[in-house]
Structure formats: C-alpha cells, structure tokens
Design a protein around this motif. Sequence first.
Motif, mmCIF file in Angstrom:
data_model
loop_
_atom_site.group_PDB
_atom_site.id
_atom_site.type_symbol
_atom_site.label_atom_id
_atom_site.label_comp_id
_atom_site.label_asym_id
_atom_site.label_seq_id
_atom_site.Cartn_x
_atom_site.Cartn_y
_atom_site.Cartn_z
ATOM 1 N N LEU B 326 13.528 54.385 -1.124
ATOM 2 C CA LEU B 326 12.996 53.118 -0.607
ATOM 3 C C LEU B 326 11.475 53.139 -0.612
ATOM 4 N N LEU B 327 10.925 54.246 -0.111
ATOM 5 C CA LEU B 327 9.474 54.375 -0.053
ATOM 6 C C LEU B 327 8.876 54.349 -1.463
ATOM 7 N N ASP B 329 10.161 52.856 -4.107
ATOM 8 C CA ASP B 329 10.242 51.508 -4.652
ATOM 9 C C ASP B 329 9.191 50.594 -4.034
ATOM 10 N N VAL B 330 9.035 50.723 -2.711
ATOM 11 C CA VAL B 330 8.011 49.899 -2.049
ATOM 12 C C VAL B 330 6.636 50.251 -2.594
ATOM 13 N N MET B 333 6.046 48.722 -5.885
ATOM 14 C CA MET B 333 5.773 47.284 -5.786
ATOM 15 C C MET B 333 4.297 46.992 -5.539
ATOM 16 N N VAL B 334 3.671 47.833 -4.693
ATOM 17 C CA VAL B 334 2.265 47.604 -4.411
ATOM 18 C C VAL B 334 1.368 48.472 -5.294
#
Lengths: 268, 491
Positions: B326-327, B329-330, B333-334
Amino acid sequence: MEHQVVHREAIGAEPLQPATIIARNVNVFYGAKQALFNVDVDVPRNAITAFIGPSGCGKSTFLRCLNRMNDTIPICKVTGKIMLDGQDIYDPDLDVVELRARVGMVFQKPNPFPKSIYENIAYGPRIHGLTRTKKELDELVEQCLEKAGLLKEVHDRMHEPGTGLSGGQQQRLCIARAIATRPDVILMDEPCSALDPIATAKVEELMDELKENYTIIIVTHSMQQAARVSQRTAFFHLGKLVEVGDTRQIFTNPRDKRTQDYITGRFG
Amino acid sequence: MSYSTILAGVAILAVIAFVGGLVRARGHAAGPVKMHSQLGYYGWYAAVLAALPAAILITVWAASEPAVLSRLVARELPATVDTLNAAQHSLAMGQIQSISEGLPKLGAADLAIIKKARLGFTPVEEAQRVLKEHGIVLGSPPPPYVINAAADLTENRAISRYLLAAIAGLLAIGGLFYGVRSIRPRLRARNAVEKVMLGGLAAASTVAILTTVGIVFSVLFETIHFFQGVSPSNFFFGTVWDPRFSAAGSADTIGQFGLLPLLWGTLFISFVALAVAVPIGLMSAIYMSEYASQGVRDVAKPALEILAGIPTIVYGFFALITFGPLLRDVGAMVGLEIAATSVLTAGIVMGVMIIPFVSSLSDDIISAVPQSLREGSYGLGATQSETIKRVVIPAALPGIVGAILLAASRAIGETMIVVLAAGIAANLTLNPFEPVTTITVKIVSQLTGDLEFDSPQTLVAFALGLTLFVITLALNVYALYIVRTYREEYE
C-alpha cells in the motif's frame, strides 16, 4: 424543616458593606442525592464570611458552587440563583473561566504546582495576559508575595520549586497565587486544617489584612477560627443553612437551638 | 525405573506422613497440654520432613546423572574414538545416547539381534533396522563399539535409578518416622512450616534470577568466543556487514561483521516507530485520562490494550502483505519510490504496535497526578487544555519519559515485524524509503543458516544479542530510574 433566614445586624456590630454575593434557593444534587437544600445567603463585600458546621453538612459543597468548581464533577447539578455583583454566575452565557479568575480559591491541602515559586505565581497572570513585559510580571509576582507575607522568606529562592517550602509557606504561596489573578473574591476551603498553630496564625493574620481589598469566604472546622477571623458566620447542618448572622451574635446569642448545640460542642 | 515413579513413591510417603502426623497430633490434642499449632500444621510438618530431603536428593541426582554416566561410557570407548574430530565424536556420543534410550523398549527377539550385531555375528544394518522399527532413527549403521557402549549406558542408568530409588526411599521413610515421632504438643510445627514456605518462595525467585544470570553468561561466553576470531574493532566500528556465508568454513576468509549498519537500521526504525507511537499514544492517553467520559473509557481503554495483545508476527505479515505494498503504491502515485520493505513500513507498523505501551503507561501516570493540582489550576481560571498543557503534563513528564523509554526498548528488541517488513540488506542510509536491516533480523538469519555452530558467521549472533541486551538493559534501567524518581514526588 422550615426555617427563616433573618438578616438583622446584631447591636454593636461594625457596619458591613452591601452584599457582593447573593445566593437564593440554591439546591445541589450529586446524582440522586441532594446535598444542599434551599440555601439563601448574602456575602458582604470586603469582609470575611465563615461557613461552619459538622462534617458533611454541605459547607464545602456550597463554597464550590461560588466559583462553579462543582462543574468538574459530572454528576453534580446545581439549581437556584447565585449572583456575583448582580450577575448570575450560572447564566449559560457566562464564561466560567472568567468567573474563576474573579473568584480565586485556596484549597484545604496546599497544592503548589510542581514548578518554581516564581512560576507558581506567574501562572495566572500568564494565562490571562495580565502583564505585558517581563518586568511587569516580575513586579506583580513580588507584589503578590509581599501581600502574602512571603517575600522576605523566599526572595532569594524564587526559582526553586514551590513544593520545597514548608506547609504553611506553601499555603501562603497558594494565597499569593490566587491574588495574582486580581480576584474580587477569595474562597478558602479549610485553608489551615493541614497546618500547625504557628502557620495557622500567620495565615489568619494574612486573611485579616486581605479583607481590606478582597471579599473572603472561609470554610472552617474550627469554631475558634471562625470567631477569630470572620465578621459574618453561616452555620450549615445536614445540607441546610440553619442560621446566618454577625459572627459575634452567632457565637454569643444564637437564635437556633442547633447552632447553640454545635458551638457549645454538643455535637459535631 | 523412571524419575516419575520415584517421585510418585516419595509423594505417597509424604501423604502417609501427613496423615500419620495428623493422627498423632489429634491424639495429643485430647491430652492435657495445649497444642502449639493447629492440627493441620503437624501433618504438613511430617509431610515436609518426609518429602523435602528426598526431593532435593532426586533433583541433584537428576542434574548430575547424565554427566556422570557419559563420563563412565567415554572411559570404556576404544582409543580410535579419540582420534575422531569434534563433529564425528559428538555424533558417536549422540548415537550411543539414542540407542541406549531405545534398548529398554525392545522385545527379547530384537534384543537378541542387537546382541548378535554387537558381537559381530549380524550385520550392523540389521541392528539399525530393528531400532528404526521402535522409533529410533539413526543416520548411519551403528558400529559395534557404539552398541556396546549403549548397552553399558543402559545398564549403568538402570543401576543409578535403583540406587536413587533406594536412597530416596530410605530418606523419605526416615523423615516420615522422625517427623511423626517428633510430634508433641509443644512442637512449633507452625513456625517450621512457615520457614519451609519462605524457603520455597525464595527458591522460586532465585530460579528467575539465576536463569537471567545463566542466559547472560552463556551469551557472554559465546561472544568472547566470537571475538577470538574477529577483532572487536571490526565488529563495533565496521561499516560493512558482509559475513561471507559462501566462504564459511575456509579458514582464510573471515568476512566483515560491521555492527554500525545494523545498529543504524535498528535505531532508524525505532525512531520512526516512536515518531508514530509517541504523539498518538500520548494524545490518546490525555484524551482517556482527562476528557473521556466513564462510558467511553470503559470501552476504549480495553480496546486499545487489545492492540498490545496482537502477536507481533501478525503485525509482521500485515506489514508485509498489506501495508508495505500500500505504501509503495501510494508513494508511486505521488512520485516517490518506496520499497515494499522499507524503514517506513517497518517503523510505522512497529509504531502502531507500541502505541498501547505509550498510551497505557502514560494514562496511568497522568491519572496519578493529584486532582488537587488540576483544581488549583481551574481555580485560577485556567481552561482544561491550559491546565493539561501547563500543569498536568509537566507534572507527569518524568513518568511519561519513562514510558517512552520503555516503549523504545520494546521497539529496539522487536524482531518479527522487522524480519518481515524491513528487509535483509544491511544499508547505512538516511533514506526512509529504502530497506535496511536490524540487529534482531541478523541474529535470526545468522542462527537459522545451515552453518557450523562454532564459525564466526554463527557466533556473531551472540555478539549482536549481547549488544542488544546491553542497549535495552541500559534503557530499561534509565526508564525505571526516571519513573521511580517521579513516584517519590507524590507519595
């Protein structure tokens, strides 16, 4: 039990100024238990009023109504009216924080904050922004210590912890701390019950000086103390205000049988 | 004869002594002299006299028997055994041990086969097969001398047990008779039983302390052993962790055992964990102790403490499977490149794990600040948050610092989360998005490797363990010191 609260000055009493606190029909409940019943009392300005009575009679409860300290107890409910200089202190619009700045409090057990003597006194002025510069604050702290008769004893250790003082000094520090927010009224909840006789005498002397500028209400277990320091006395019993009047009259010529029994030591 | 049989015999004698003591005391109680103690104490007195000396003897015997027996066996071994190297020697001793444990289980026919193998009439493979049928699996066919020694060992063990049973039985019976006969009205049985109680309690605490001492020393000795092969400066000041697994065994390559990257990884992750846990834990503690109504507290406090009850391995795979990706992927994204196993992943999950430590301890400490201080502050017209900020927290600060230090020592010693979520590359990096590794992770990987036990590659685990122990011990001692100083203020 019905009883009449009569406000009549005894002959020969020094004239008292008009009342600054007027309480009418005050009832206090702790959950389902009623602690105070229909209390009516007037507290004169710039004088010492003593609340006496046996343990559990409601005198401390009533005192704590006067600065809304009972608000901190969730199950406590107060009804009736308490006016401070014409303003209802239980008015929902009233800011309780402001009220407590005007009505200072000294507690049974000396409770200096675990900070230096200086910081203990500067606490209130800092919160309320009473001083603008460091110098003003220094002066205010000194004034308050001076008024509390403590300056001489502590002037060379202002930055040492307040908890290092003796019990009597701690209590005078708490009084100085209360004065620092420039209150009109000072509530004292058995301020001498944890002190020895010499420290007690000092605190009493201090109260006598302070009454020139402040309205003082003291709850005490000691009838001698009430007789020594106060001008007016109110006697509470079982949650009811039995009798209120000039101190000399209460102690020499009580109107109520219960007051007489209490002050002559038959119960309590 | 097994230890449990002997112990059971002693227990039966103790029961007899109890009943005997009770009966005798009752007889005295009818007499003219007042009994010193209540009757039950005389029973216990006799039972203790019967059981205690025998129990102590059995304990000592059980502790020393294996050493004595193996010494006896070793003396009888042929001289060729002494020429074996250490590993082969311990293998032979192991075979002797397991065969001797198996022999009593065999039937007469099987025993005969073993006997023949021992004398050389039957191939030793036959003996191996027979033993296997009874659950004793040997890696290689046992040479005759091993079978010989095992038979001796079995015999000696049987003798030892009979001897023990006889002596312990005599001790118990002697104690029983002495105990029961010595009962008379003025005997201070109650005081004697009290002393035995005291001894029992003291022994229990001694066990705990001795265990700690034992662990520390065993780690210490292995550490010293390690430093005989690797210089302390290589270990403590080295910046490269490269133990050279592949080169293990060959004498000329030692490998580099730089502690610093591991220590840095440990501290970095702990720092991230504390950065998560301290604000959240402290604020929730303040909310719980100062603002929450009783109803909220009754639900929320146990709920928070459940967090402390989650096994750390569960946190570990939560980090590995859910939070790490999750981390990543996040981050993607940024526009940040975050490895799935990174300082951040491990640190944040570990932070969540230690929130309850911080919040629960701080909650207790904040609640312990006297109500009179709060009232003093309210009485001066302070609001609740001013009171908390300026009076309650400063008063509770030493205790809170202690709580945080305890949480930090938890974080430093934490293993499962970092094993799964921090990575295994020993990186000396400031980038929290990269994987690092910690002391605990390396201890796990060094010890679970398929390596000889006395190679530096394995022994380094003990040096690491000792380092970790010293760090957490120092933190704990300091934390307790702070908490204790704080306690003195209000009591």
